[in-house]
Motif scaffolding. Structure first.
Motif, PDB file in Angstrom:
ATOM      1  N   THR A 172       4.247  -3.184  -1.354  1.00 55.17           N
ATOM      2  CA  THR A 172       4.423  -4.422  -2.122  1.00 55.17           C
ATOM      3  C   THR A 172       3.566  -5.579  -1.643  1.00 55.17           C
ATOM      4  OG1 THR A 172       6.125  -5.921  -3.012  1.00 55.17           O
ATOM      5  CG2 THR A 172       6.387  -5.222  -0.721  1.00 55.17           C
ATOM      6  N   TRP A 175      14.133  -5.868  -0.143  1.00 56.31           N
ATOM      7  CA  TRP A 175      12.897  -5.773   0.624  1.00 56.31           C
ATOM      8  C   TRP A 175      13.085  -4.792   1.778  1.00 56.31           C
ATOM      9  CZ3 TRP A 175       9.143  -8.172  -1.918  1.00 56.31           C
ATOM     10  CH2 TRP A 175       9.486  -9.238  -2.757  1.00 56.31           C
ATOM     11  N   ASP A 225       7.060  -2.144   2.158  1.00 58.41           N
ATOM     12  CA  ASP A 225       5.752  -2.324   2.778  1.00 58.41           C
ATOM     13  C   ASP A 225       5.876  -2.062   4.274  1.00 58.41           C
ATOM     14  OD1 ASP A 225       2.994  -3.744   1.661  1.00 58.41           O
ATOM     15  OD2 ASP A 225       3.194  -3.824   3.836  1.00 58.41           O
ATOM     16  N   GLY A 232       4.666  -9.172  -2.419  1.00 56.05           N
ATOM     17  CA  GLY A 232       5.608  -9.120  -3.535  1.00 56.05           C
ATOM     18  C   GLY A 232       5.040  -9.444  -4.890  1.00 56.05           C
ATOM     19  N   ILE A 249      15.763  -8.137  -5.880  1.00 53.75           N
ATOM     20  CA  ILE A 249      14.786  -7.379  -5.093  1.00 53.75           C
ATOM     21  C   ILE A 249      15.352  -7.082  -3.706  1.00 53.75           C
ATOM     22  CG2 ILE A 249      12.467  -7.306  -4.124  1.00 53.75           C
ATOM     23  CD1 ILE A 249      11.593  -9.264  -6.292  1.00 53.75           C
ATOM     24  N   ASP A 289       8.501  -0.793  -6.040  1.00 53.49           N
ATOM     25  CA  ASP A 289       7.162  -1.338  -5.816  1.00 53.49           C
ATOM     26  C   ASP A 289       6.697  -0.849  -4.449  1.00 53.49           C
ATOM     27  OD1 ASP A 289       4.815  -2.797  -5.830  1.00 53.49           O
ATOM     28  OD2 ASP A 289       5.787  -4.688  -5.260  1.00 53.49           O
ATOM     29  N   ALA A 297      11.316  -3.007  -2.985  1.00 62.41           N
ATOM     30  CA  ALA A 297       9.933  -3.321  -2.637  1.00 62.41           C
ATOM     31  C   ALA A 297       9.708  -2.937  -1.181  1.00 62.41           C
ATOM     32  CB  ALA A 297       9.661  -4.805  -2.851  1.00 62.41           C
ATOM     33  N   THR A 335      -2.070  -6.036 -11.120  1.00 66.81           N
ATOM     34  CA  THR A 335      -0.640  -6.010 -11.426  1.00 66.81           C
ATOM     35  C   THR A 335      -0.392  -6.264 -12.909  1.00 66.81           C
ATOM     36  OG1 THR A 335       0.022  -6.693  -9.212  1.00 66.81           O
ATOM     37  CG2 THR A 335       1.558  -7.171 -10.992  1.00 66.81           C
ATOM     38  N   ALA A 378       6.682 -12.429   1.405  1.00 62.50           N
ATOM     39  CA  ALA A 378       7.329 -12.165   0.116  1.00 62.50           C
ATOM     40  C   ALA A 378       8.716 -12.790   0.072  1.00 62.50           C
ATOM     41  CB  ALA A 378       7.419 -10.659  -0.113  1.00 62.50           C
ATOM     42  N   ALA A 401       6.304  -6.904  -7.405  1.00 59.02           N
ATOM     43  CA  ALA A 401       7.768  -6.935  -7.487  1.00 59.02           C
ATOM     44  C   ALA A 401       8.240  -8.118  -8.323  1.00 59.02           C
ATOM     45  CB  ALA A 401       8.368  -6.999  -6.081  1.00 59.02           C
ATOM     46  N   CYS A 445       2.471   0.933  -7.970  1.00 56.53           N
ATOM     47  CA  CYS A 445       1.692   0.851  -6.735  1.00 56.53           C
ATOM     48  C   CYS A 445       0.349   0.229  -7.072  1.00 56.53           C
ATOM     49  CB  CYS A 445       1.506   2.224  -6.108  1.00 56.53           C
ATOM     50  SG  CYS A 445       0.652   2.164  -4.510  1.00 56.53           S
ATOM     51  N   VAL A 484      15.112  -3.971  -8.014  1.00 54.49           N
ATOM     52  CA  VAL A 484      13.772  -3.620  -7.540  1.00 54.49           C
ATOM     53  C   VAL A 484      13.881  -3.308  -6.046  1.00 54.49           C
ATOM     54  CG1 VAL A 484      11.392  -4.385  -7.165  1.00 54.49           C
ATOM     55  CG2 VAL A 484      12.628  -5.098  -9.233  1.00 54.49           C
TER      56      VAL A 484
END
Length: 207
Positions: free
Chosen positions: A47, A93, A69, A50, A91, A44, A67, A25, A78, A53, A113, A65
């Motif tokens: 993620t 999620w 997943d 996180g 962020i 992201d 993020a 990262t 996260a 992120a 990524c 952001v």
């Protein structure tokens, strides 16, 4: 075999103990061009808990952001960190597949990524090209073939249409074939000397 979501759910509790994710990262963010600072939207992809992120908030100061997943347990972990790491709630999620992203064309300034393209395959790169605006930047990592020694369960998650790159030219070709330009490739050092896991770090732009 367990579903991909279940596989990553089972890995979530130990995810933050692996120094590899933080190293990759930091290197990917450090390699972004200066024009990527203060972007409107950073995405992201995959993620995990996180790591990228939260790092993007600190390094790029984005307005927002997203993020994403596939693992509910990863995202749960996260969110548990977000109170301290994202106090103003920038962020968003999402528990969702990474391909395709639930974003309109040209919406993003930066796509990150870290340590996940080898689970997503070339289709992800084409989707990132779609969601990035002209001039937008992608930064991703992918393992080096010489160091890629996955377990059988891990290998089952690697898409059949993805060839793990052997050299920088192979890594660059992944971005070029998806329509990106100004492709730059570097190689990460191992995070742990006794466990070589070098990766190619790829930065590219939408023409």
């Amino acid at each position: 075999m367990d579903s991909p979501a279940a596989f990553f759910d089972s890995a979530a509790d130990a995810y933050d103990t692996d120094p590899h994710h933080g190293l990759i990262t930091d290197l990917l963010l450090a390699g972004l061009p200066g024009t990527a600072n203060a972007p409107g939207l950073v995405v992201d992809v995959a993620t995990g808990t996180g790591v990228a992120a939260f790092a993007a908030l600190r390094a790029l100061d984005p307005a927002r952001v997203v993020a994403v997943d596939i693992s509910p347990r990863m995202v749960e972990r996260a969110i548990a960190k977000a109170g301290a790491a994202d106090p103003d709630g920038r962020i968003e999620w999402q528990v969702a597949p990474a391909v395709p992203l639930a974003l309109p064309d040209g919406a993003a300034d930066v796509v990150l990524c870290t340590s996940a393209l080898h689970f997503l395959g070339p289709a992800a790169l084409h989707d990132w090209r779609r969601v990035l605006r002209p001039g937008g930047v992608v930064a991703f990592s992918i393992p080096m073939a010489a160091d890629f020694r996955p377990s059988p369960a891990f290998r089952d998650l690697v898409p059949a249409d993805l060839t793990i790159p052997a050299d920088s030219a192979d890594a660059a070709r992944l971005a070029l074939d998806a329509g990106f330009a100004d492709v730059q490739v570097a190689t990460s050092p191992p995070a742990e000397p006794d466990r070589p896991r070098r990766a190619f770090l790829v930065h590219a732009q939408v023409p």
